[in-house]
Design an enzyme around this catalytic site. Structure first.
Site, mmCIF file in Angstrom:
data_model
loop_
_atom_site.group_PDB
_atom_site.id
_atom_site.type_symbol
_atom_site.label_atom_id
_atom_site.label_comp_id
_atom_site.label_asym_id
_atom_site.label_seq_id
_atom_site.Cartn_x
_atom_site.Cartn_y
_atom_site.Cartn_z
ATOM 1 N N LEU D 81 18.854 30.945 40.239
ATOM 2 C CA LEU D 81 17.974 30.917 41.401
ATOM 3 C C LEU D 81 18.530 29.981 42.466
ATOM 4 O O LEU D 81 19.239 29.023 42.149
ATOM 5 C CB LEU D 81 16.580 30.443 40.975
ATOM 6 C CG LEU D 81 15.910 31.323 39.901
ATOM 7 C CD1 LEU D 81 14.726 30.606 39.295
ATOM 8 C CD2 LEU D 81 15.498 32.660 40.478
ATOM 9 N N PRO D 82 18.225 30.233 43.727
ATOM 10 C CA PRO D 82 18.776 29.390 44.804
ATOM 11 C C PRO D 82 18.375 27.933 44.670
ATOM 12 O O PRO D 82 19.154 27.037 44.906
ATOM 13 C CB PRO D 82 18.194 29.998 46.078
ATOM 14 C CG PRO D 82 17.801 31.377 45.708
ATOM 15 C CD PRO D 82 17.407 31.335 44.259
ATOM 16 N N LYS D 209 28.847 19.461 38.108
ATOM 17 C CA LYS D 209 28.941 20.377 39.248
ATOM 18 C C LYS D 209 28.784 19.624 40.570
ATOM 19 O O LYS D 209 29.549 19.798 41.518
ATOM 20 C CB LYS D 209 27.835 21.435 39.118
ATOM 21 C CG LYS D 209 27.585 22.300 40.355
ATOM 22 C CD LYS D 209 28.582 23.410 40.505
ATOM 23 C CE LYS D 209 28.419 24.185 41.809
ATOM 24 N NZ LYS D 209 27.313 25.147 41.798
ATOM 25 N N LYS D 284 23.610 21.881 51.005
ATOM 26 C CA LYS D 284 22.591 21.822 49.953
ATOM 27 C C LYS D 284 23.106 21.020 48.741
ATOM 28 O O LYS D 284 22.413 20.141 48.224
ATOM 29 C CB LYS D 284 22.218 23.241 49.496
ATOM 30 C CG LYS D 284 21.233 23.264 48.326
ATOM 31 C CD LYS D 284 21.365 24.556 47.516
ATOM 32 C CE LYS D 284 20.992 24.301 46.056
ATOM 33 N NZ LYS D 284 21.362 25.400 45.160
#
Lengths: 336, 336, 336, 336
Positions: D81-82, D209, D284
């Site tokens: 999911l975003p 990440k 983001k």
């Protein structure tokens, strides 16, 4: 000074001199609660540290064991906590003793620390909750929504001014929340502060506080860099401060709170950076500014760098010095 | 306002109303020279642009062809040039037309541009040279040393205030140089400015100017970030400005020159950022601050980032807008 | 590796095994001069420190008293100086002992320090000057212009690689200057380095060196921040380095010179940040990058901030530690 | 490549070829789910967009209406999911359509958007939840705690590599979670990726990440600044890239993904910065890095500034260009 005085009056504000609840009796909360007592309000107070409670009890407050009891006995409650954090389970807690998130996870399992958890579970319909903690405006808005579900009203009212201003009832309160309840909040806040400013919807008090402190931080580091550069270029620091203060470089950090020892009296820089507003507290407020900026996708390049500089200072021995010690941090050491 | 009025008086300051030389008749130099004329001083002027000379000639100045001629005819000479640069051969030149170093290398071979080169070669013994250009303090000190070898005196006297202040003789001069000559300089500078501040040894005027503008730049970007963040968090910009200005976030950029359209009248933000102090000029001054900081090994983290931000703005279409347009630069565009 | 081998051959490069001049016998210059001797070149050397000269004399170099004498006796001269500075009078000097500009002004009056001043006054027609100092490319270009006036040729050839690489003749030279003279320079440089790269016109060697070191500095601080953040989030540092090095975060500082103690052997971080490339030297190179960027109006936000971080480190006790100690600088201290 | 292969084997990993749930069929999720189908796994999928579901249904997946149904029918569920966000009420939601927090508050009241809310309410005991979204590691840890209360297991497994790598099953998965369950996760992830790296406890995949992308962002801006500076100093960009890549300035952004048009083929800079990894996505991820750094009180000065730079770019028209377009952003415009 009351920048905005909305005319509407709620019925609760008539309830003067009925008991006021107070949760959080630290360096700031304790003198604030005392000022309520001085103004004739019965105070029902609680804190995790017994000695803080004892001190307030001695001057007339009724001390209870938990926020839940405060919620049961008062319909106007002030909270003044170091920080507030929402967990996955929707609870709310005081993180005073929590150095990091992992420890927080543990601490909320210990009922003693979970100050507000029970407060929210027990709050009565019609209660006015006024939170003077400095927290994320988004959290204030979540709390207001939670309060609304309980039939209560939540307003944020963070303060500007330190322990001295709290003792002298000279704080500035920046208040966010529904306009109809502002007078009721104002009645109490004027006992503890010289200025009460209505900032709009809930969370706006926090927003104003965070914005002010971000600009303060930028101005302070900027002043420290500028004074240091001027000194290195051969200027007398007092003369440089005079020139800045009559020119466009003027700011609060240059003309009221100059960070260079010897330029002003009565400020932390004149006293080895003792007292004042600790670097670690400034770093916390800048962390809030950073979070709100990130969440709203707002670029704050200088605010962000200011945050990082105070963060590095915290790890290099400046955590408990006044934030104006950034002058000392940037200055070249002897012998280099 | 004269912060320091050294008592000693040199004989040259007795030479009132003898001709004063003026090199550099741009946006700032031209009204400054006019104010000397208005105060009854004969002015011998020159500039590389004939139209600038013509305008001054029409109101009574004597225009000559080169700085060398100014040097021959006047023993008090003011210079007001966009920038000054030393080359390997020890010459000194006006870089008005020079966009970069490579073009500079070419331009100094063209005698027309080398304004000051001949000035220094021809300066008479006992001449007082007052430079109001904004340049590196180290260059001012080199120039003072060079002047001393010629038996002349060099002082730096950069200004604060824009074209409007220059026209109204309301500039602030920050003066560096030997104290005995300060009165002689002050006599002329008070014709063009409201404040003349003695800052100490030669170069200190530049140092003060650079320091002020660096702090101004930091305060302006900080104000723009803060106002933008507050607006994004739901605060009314006028209310936020009021709160900042009565709190510790207050600075010149928030209370005199607010960068947000609609908060104040009579400032560039109220007029599409036209007029005022161009971004490219601020970037130039921050370049000087950066150079002096690098040369003196002084850390200026916020000053350095402010420099980079205005530099990026120059390349993104803001070069000729007022530097408060950083608010517009940081603000999210419509549709994003 | 020779990325570009221009075919043209000047006559001077035929002059093999005639004496080569060498000015500057410091940590880098001394092993470089030794490698010339090892390759059979007679070396005529000088330095301000007698002990440096003595050491080279003992292994066969002819030591003379001044750069002027070097210039009289050799038509190929290498310079390797800590920094080079132009003064108003057009002279050129070694600033080894000069902590700041003011002291520089004094030192150039002492003939002993003005290494290059006489070099340039005495240089013979047709001399090839190769400067391996790391300086501003604009200064290299000024020097080339000055050399041209004397009928000499100036090339810049700064090095990448430290004292170890200098001893093992494993340096990388980045060479700028007229293409026809490149072979002559290459003949000498290959005695001292493993890679000689032709970068174009004079000054381009410096430009390439400065660019590389700026990106190195950014990558090192970035790696330090990233490793520190990962560790704080609970990652094993060796595992994190492995992940970065197989992903898009990979850089020289993460895979060859990791700043975290325990991740790699044989690097300064494994040895208390002793040896390697000192923070003060990195700060100097970033100062050059900053100056060239300011002069060419090029925005370098991260490069600029990297400069400031190493500058602050220099004033906080890290001046002589390897620049990878930024990891230690950023890391939270025990007990905070 | 499997850096760590823990030996323990859970019983669930024996359950091969039983149905696998998949929530989120966007640009990344869709090809990932297809690769599960290609490897013979029955897939039960859902998404808020019907067209995404239709495409997967056509190639054999069973499409259901809600995450709740996925939870009822599968005991191994992947989510992609975003972003994921916790609300005060403890629910969890997909914020794909949510531009900001205020809109989020609205959207979670619309059941259609609250993808995961029901997933967590309906998840069966013993279910393995693998989340490949890029989110805050602290949120992953909260989710793991929530899953544990339901008797389920939650692992984080964010990916490195874009849409192309997802289609070719060449992704890198960074996995966090209890070691005993790693083999079960690995079984599925190897169908979709070339590298599966075990990073330790839950949240560590996200941590790795975020760390990688922060260093990537720093390296990219650093490379853009450096290449731009070199070009402004007169260096050929291809030559400069060659020099950096054989020197200590080397990084992934300089040698694999150079941001300067004309230096490399097959990268976004060769194609007007189309494709690749959008600036808005990088912003983001840097927001996540910033949040984790703020929460753990870790200083990240360059990471923080990189965040701000990409944030400004998003507001200046670069949101949907590849993040290497920072070169274009920093470069001076024609005509300045």
């Amino acid at each position: 000074m009351h920048l905005c005085s909305p005319p509407s009056v709620s019925t609760r504000s008539m309830a003067s001199k009925t008991p006021v609840g107070f949760v959080g009796l630290g360096n700031m909360g304790s003198p604030m609660a005392k000022n309520l007592l001085r103004n004739g309000y019965p105070v029902i107070a609680t804190d995790v540290f017994p000695e803080s409670c004892k001190e307030l009890q001695d001057i007339g407050a009724q001390v209870v064991d938990s926020p839940a009891e405060v919620a049961e006995r008062a319909d106007r409650i002030l909270t003044m906590l170091p920080s507030i954090y929402f967990t996955f389970t929707g609870s709310l807690c005081d993180t005073r003793a929590s150095a990091d998130v992992r420890r927080l996870k543990t601490s909320i399992k210990e009922p003693g620390n979970a100050l507000c958890f029970v407060l929210f579970r027990k709050v009565k319909k019609g209660t006015l909750l006024i939170d003077s903690s400095t927290i994320d405006p988004a959290v204030s808005r979540e709390m207001a929504a939670a309060a609304e579900k309980m039939g209560a009203v939540f307003m944020d009212a963070p303060v500007s001014g330190g322990v001295g201003a709290a003792s002298l009832a000279k704080l500035t309160f920046m208040v966010g929340g529904v306009e109809e309840e502002y007078n009721a909040a104002q009645e109490l806040l004027t006992c503890m502060g010289a200025n009460v400013v209505y900032c709009g919807q809930v969370g706006n008090g926090q927003a104003a506080k965070i914005c002010n402190n971000m600009l303060l931080a930028i101005g302070m580091i900027g002043t420290a860099e500028t004074m240091n550069l001027g000194i290195r270029l051969g200027l007398d620091p007092k003369l440089l401060a005079q020139i800045l203060n009559m020119s466009s470089g003027r700011c609060w950090s240059s003309d009221v709170y100059n960070p260079v020892p010897g330029v002003m009296e009565g400020v932390p820089s004149a006293n080895s950076y003792q007292g004042g507003f600790g670097t670690t507290l400034m770093a916390k407020d800048l962390g809030l500014a950073q979070n709100t900026a990130t969440n709203t996708k707002t670029p704050i390049p200088l605010g962000s760098l200011a945050h990082q500089i105070f963060r590095v200072m915290c790890s290099r021995g400046y955590a408990n010095k006044d934030f104006s010690s950034v002058f000392q941090f940037l200055r070249e050491e002897e012998g280099q």
